[in-house]
Design an enzyme around this catalytic site. Structure first.
Site, PDB file in Angstrom:
ATOM      1  N   ASN A  54       0.914  -1.164   0.028  1.00  0.00           N
ATOM      2  CA  ASN A  54       0.074  -0.107  -0.118  1.00  0.00           C
ATOM      3  C   ASN A  54       0.927   1.234   0.037  1.00  0.00           C
ATOM      4  OD1 ASN A  54      -2.313   1.827   0.853  1.00  0.00           O
ATOM      5  ND2 ASN A  54      -1.027   1.801   2.460  1.00  0.00           N
ATOM      6  N   ALA A  55       2.048   1.196   0.319  1.00  0.00           N
ATOM      7  CA  ALA A  55       2.828   2.402   0.662  1.00  0.00           C
ATOM      8  C   ALA A  55       3.093   3.062  -0.875  1.00  0.00           C
ATOM      9  CB  ALA A  55       4.585   2.037   1.015  1.00  0.00           C
ATOM     10  N   GLY A  56       2.964   4.559  -0.663  1.00  0.00           N
ATOM     11  CA  GLY A  56       3.065   5.261  -1.604  1.00  0.00           C
ATOM     12  C   GLY A  56       3.242   6.728  -1.460  1.00  0.00           C
ATOM     13  N   ILE A  57       3.697   7.406  -2.049  1.00  0.00           N
ATOM     14  CA  ILE A  57       3.914   9.091  -2.121  1.00  0.00           C
ATOM     15  C   ILE A  57       3.577   9.658  -3.576  1.00  0.00           C
ATOM     16  CG2 ILE A  57       5.769   8.967  -0.324  1.00  0.00           C
ATOM     17  CD1 ILE A  57       7.778   9.259  -2.632  1.00  0.00           C
ATOM     18  N   SER A  81      -4.223   3.160  -8.086  1.00  0.00           N
ATOM     19  CA  SER A  81      -5.110   4.495  -8.033  1.00  0.00           C
ATOM     20  C   SER A  81      -5.926   4.581  -9.308  1.00  0.00           C
ATOM     21  CB  SER A  81      -4.212   5.767  -7.997  1.00  0.00           C
ATOM     22  OG  SER A  81      -4.967   6.878  -8.317  1.00  0.00           O
ATOM     23  N   TYR A  84       3.357  10.344 -10.248  1.00  0.00           N
ATOM     24  CA  TYR A  84       2.441   9.821  -9.699  1.00  0.00           C
ATOM     25  C   TYR A  84       1.588   9.026 -10.773  1.00  0.00           C
ATOM     26  CZ  TYR A  84      -1.268   8.475  -6.373  1.00  0.00           C
ATOM     27  OH  TYR A  84      -2.257   8.014  -5.524  1.00  0.00           O
ATOM     28  N   ALA A 107       2.253   7.983 -13.811  1.00  0.00           N
ATOM     29  CA  ALA A 107       3.237   6.875 -14.681  1.00  0.00           C
ATOM     30  C   ALA A 107       3.743   6.091 -13.705  1.00  0.00           C
ATOM     31  CB  ALA A 107       4.704   7.485 -14.843  1.00  0.00           C
ATOM     32  N   SER A 108       3.654   6.037 -12.242  1.00  0.00           N
ATOM     33  CA  SER A 108       3.927   4.976 -11.477  1.00  0.00           C
ATOM     34  C   SER A 108       2.733   4.344 -11.426  1.00  0.00           C
ATOM     35  CB  SER A 108       4.323   5.316 -10.048  1.00  0.00           C
ATOM     36  OG  SER A 108       3.048   6.038  -9.449  1.00  0.00           O
ATOM     37  N   LYS A 109       1.565   4.778 -11.383  1.00  0.00           N
ATOM     38  CA  LYS A 109       0.155   3.787 -11.072  1.00  0.00           C
ATOM     39  C   LYS A 109      -0.063   3.298 -12.384  1.00  0.00           C
ATOM     40  CE  LYS A 109      -0.412   5.042  -6.628  1.00  0.00           C
ATOM     41  NZ  LYS A 109      -0.070   4.318  -5.646  1.00  0.00           N
TER      42      LYS A 109
HETATM   43  N1  LIG Z   1      -5.700   8.862  -0.513  1.00  0.00           N
HETATM   44  C1  LIG Z   1      -6.091   8.904  -1.959  1.00  0.00           C
HETATM   45  O1  LIG Z   1      -7.155   9.778  -2.092  1.00  0.00           O
HETATM   46  C2  LIG Z   1      -5.578   7.799  -2.772  1.00  0.00           C
HETATM   47  C3  LIG Z   1      -6.044   7.663  -4.018  1.00  0.00           C
HETATM   48  C4  LIG Z   1      -5.482   6.953  -4.767  1.00  0.00           C
HETATM   49  C5  LIG Z   1      -4.485   6.011  -4.489  1.00  0.00           C
HETATM   50  N2  LIG Z   1      -4.095   6.180  -3.203  1.00  0.00           N
HETATM   51  C6  LIG Z   1      -2.712   5.218  -2.830  1.00  0.00           C
HETATM   52  O2  LIG Z   1      -2.942   4.757  -1.454  1.00  0.00           O
HETATM   53  C7  LIG Z   1      -2.020   4.280  -0.933  1.00  0.00           C
HETATM   54  C8  LIG Z   1      -1.882   4.794   0.487  1.00  0.00           C
HETATM   55  O3  LIG Z   1      -1.775   6.210   0.343  1.00  0.00           O
HETATM   56  P1  LIG Z   1      -2.798   7.057   1.563  1.00  0.00           P
HETATM   57  O4  LIG Z   1      -3.733   7.863   0.673  1.00  0.00           O
HETATM   58  O5  LIG Z   1      -3.187   6.247   2.565  1.00  0.00           O
HETATM   59  O6  LIG Z   1      -1.583   8.081   1.935  1.00  0.00           O
HETATM   60  P2  LIG Z   1      -0.533   8.525   3.563  1.00  0.00           P
HETATM   61  O7  LIG Z   1      -1.603   8.704   4.292  1.00  0.00           O
HETATM   62  O8  LIG Z   1       0.250   9.498   3.054  1.00  0.00           O
HETATM   63  O9  LIG Z   1      -0.053   6.890   3.647  1.00  0.00           O
HETATM   64  C9  LIG Z   1       0.760   6.547   2.699  1.00  0.00           C
HETATM   65  C10 LIG Z   1       1.856   5.644   3.731  1.00  0.00           C
HETATM   66  O10 LIG Z   1       2.815   4.865   2.660  1.00  0.00           O
HETATM   67  C11 LIG Z   1       3.999   5.072   3.710  1.00  0.00           C
HETATM   68  N3  LIG Z   1       5.311   5.202   2.949  1.00  0.00           N
HETATM   69  C12 LIG Z   1       5.641   6.333   2.105  1.00  0.00           C
HETATM   70  N4  LIG Z   1       6.710   6.264   1.631  1.00  0.00           N
HETATM   71  C13 LIG Z   1       7.075   4.951   2.223  1.00  0.00           C
HETATM   72  C14 LIG Z   1       8.419   4.052   1.918  1.00  0.00           C
HETATM   73  N5  LIG Z   1       9.230   4.482   1.213  1.00  0.00           N
HETATM   74  N6  LIG Z   1       8.469   2.996   2.596  1.00  0.00           N
HETATM   75  C15 LIG Z   1       7.165   2.301   3.667  1.00  0.00           C
HETATM   76  N7  LIG Z   1       6.102   3.115   3.536  1.00  0.00           N
HETATM   77  C16 LIG Z   1       6.153   4.436   2.826  1.00  0.00           C
HETATM   78  C17 LIG Z   1       3.746   6.160   4.786  1.00  0.00           C
HETATM   79  O11 LIG Z   1       4.134   5.960   5.858  1.00  0.00           O
HETATM   80  P3  LIG Z   1       5.721   6.238   6.689  1.00  0.00           P
HETATM   81  O12 LIG Z   1       5.819   7.823   6.124  1.00  0.00           O
HETATM   82  O13 LIG Z   1       5.696   6.071   7.954  1.00  0.00           O
HETATM   83  O14 LIG Z   1       6.758   5.637   5.913  1.00  0.00           O
HETATM   84  C18 LIG Z   1       2.081   6.125   4.914  1.00  0.00           C
HETATM   85  O15 LIG Z   1       1.801   5.062   5.839  1.00  0.00           O
HETATM   86  C19 LIG Z   1      -0.789   4.828  -1.768  1.00  0.00           C
HETATM   87  O16 LIG Z   1      -0.439   4.008  -2.549  1.00  0.00           O
HETATM   88  C20 LIG Z   1      -1.501   6.052  -2.640  1.00  0.00           C
HETATM   89  O17 LIG Z   1      -0.906   6.237  -3.802  1.00  0.00           O
HETATM   90  C21 LIG Z   1      -4.444   7.013  -2.285  1.00  0.00           C
END
Ligand SMILES: NC(=O)c1ccc[n+]([C@@H]2O[C@H](COP(=O)([O-])OP(=O)(O)OC[C@H]3O[C@@H](n4cnc5c(N)ncnc54)[C@H](OP(=O)(O)O)[C@@H]3O)[C@@H](O)[C@H]2O)c1
Length: 274
Positions: free
Chosen positions: A95-98, A146, A159, A161-163
């Site tokens: 799930n990890a993502g930035i 995503s 973002y 491109a990665s998805k």
């Molecule tokens: N929220 C949305 O609207 C949305 C929409 C589409 C897709 N997504 C996807 O959902 C996933 C979760 O994101 P989220 O929206 O819940 O955002 P978030 O609250 O920022 O959570 C992202 C998580 O990824 C972790 N992370 C980031 N870089 C990391 C690394 N190098 N190694 C390990 N952990 C890492 C962060 O924890 P640490 O900082 O503690 O490492 C955090 O727990 C992502 O893949 C994101 O692209 C989210």
């Protein structure tokens, strides 16, 4: 230790944290990974309070481990620690993502590379590390892509491109791993409540540019996702607006990308360097 074991990367906030709580409620031992160990330990304590801690009657446990998925070797170490503790792995959720935002020419190659290292290669590292234990349990491997894996979103080159890469990878892996009895699921959320739009990769806090009425609550998203994983579905698009966008993207991808580009002027901060 006969309860299923679920491992989640990026569980310290947002969707990952909500998935950890949901799977604990559904009777899994849960292993939560991320870089912020303090937040993960607080989450593990919360999971324990739900009745999943050591010494509780049902013997469900939560394990918090520091793990950066963008660094070779760390997820492998976390999977080893999981197997040492529980002896099995039934479900892995990468799930990890930035995200970084801004016009392409405002981004740097280093920042683009870090997004791919986390969002794409982080998932590959997790898949390699989890393959053998998942083959043994005939379990499930899921990764969070995503809606941006279906539609080109101006202001988010890295973002998007990665998805797209994640979606291509998982669609292929789903067919390959069927012969090993491993169910592979592509999770494609639309806007969900989390830190991804309110915390920059450098730690700065920013306002979420997306209006709250559009954004789905994380526990609601986690319930939908957990249902799809329990049913071993190959793909789930989360949120109603996400489902509409995916359908439009299939038929009119360029028109949709242009509309999203135009919408950036109506949504201050969306897809712009902040
Ligand atoms: N929220 C949305 O609207 C949305 C929409 C589409 C897709 N997504 C996807 O959902 C996933 C979760 O994101 P989220 O929206 O819940 O955002 P978030 O609250 O920022 O959570 C992202 C998580 O990824 C972790 N992370 C980031 N870089 C990391 C690394 N190098 N190694 C390990 N952990 C890492 C962060 O924890 P640490 O900082 O503690 O490492 C955090 O727990 C992502 O893949 C994101 O692209 C989210």
């Amino acid at each position: 230790m006969d309860a299923p074991v679920c491992l989640i990367t990026g569980a310290s906030s947002g969707i990952g944290e909500a998935l950890a709580l949901e799977h604990a409620r559904r009777g899994h031992h849960v292993v939560v990974l991320g870089r912020r160990l303090d937040k993960l330990e607080a989450l593990a304590a919360k999971l324990s309070a739900l009745g999943h801690g050591p010494g509780k009657k049902d013997k469900k446990e939560a394990l918090a481990l520091a793990c950066d998925v963008s660094v070779d070797g760390q997820i492998e170490e976390a999977v080893r620690a999981t197997l040492a503790r529980f002896g099995r792995l039934d479900l892995a959720i990468a799930n990890a993502g930035i995200s970084i935002d801004g016009a392409f020419e405002q981004t740097t190659l280093a920042a683009q590379r870090q997004v791919m290292e986390t969002n794409y290669f982080g998932i590959l590292r997790t898949a390699y590390a989890c393959f053998e234990p998942l083959r043994a349990s005939k379990g499930g491997f899921a990764a969070v892509g995503s809606v941006s894996g279906f539609v080109c979103v101006p202001g988010f080159t890295a973002y998007t491109a990665s998805k797209f890469a994640v979606r291509g990878f998982l669609g292929t892996l789903e067919v390959e791993w069927a012969r090993h009895g491993i169910a592979v699921t592509h999770i494609a959320p639309g806007f969900v409540e989390s830190e991804i739009r309110t915390k920059r990769p450098d730690g700065r806090a920013t306002r979420d540019p997306i209006p709250p009425w559009v954004v789905m609550k994380a526990p609601v998203a986690a319930r939908d996702i957990a249902d799809a994983l329990a049913a071993r579905r190959p793909e789930i698009v989360v949120t109603a607006h996400g489902k509409v966008i995916v359908q439009v993207a299939r038929h009119a991808p360029r028109t949709l990308a242009r509309l999203l580009h135009a919408a950036r002027s109506k949504v201050p901060g969306f897809g712009r360097q902040r």
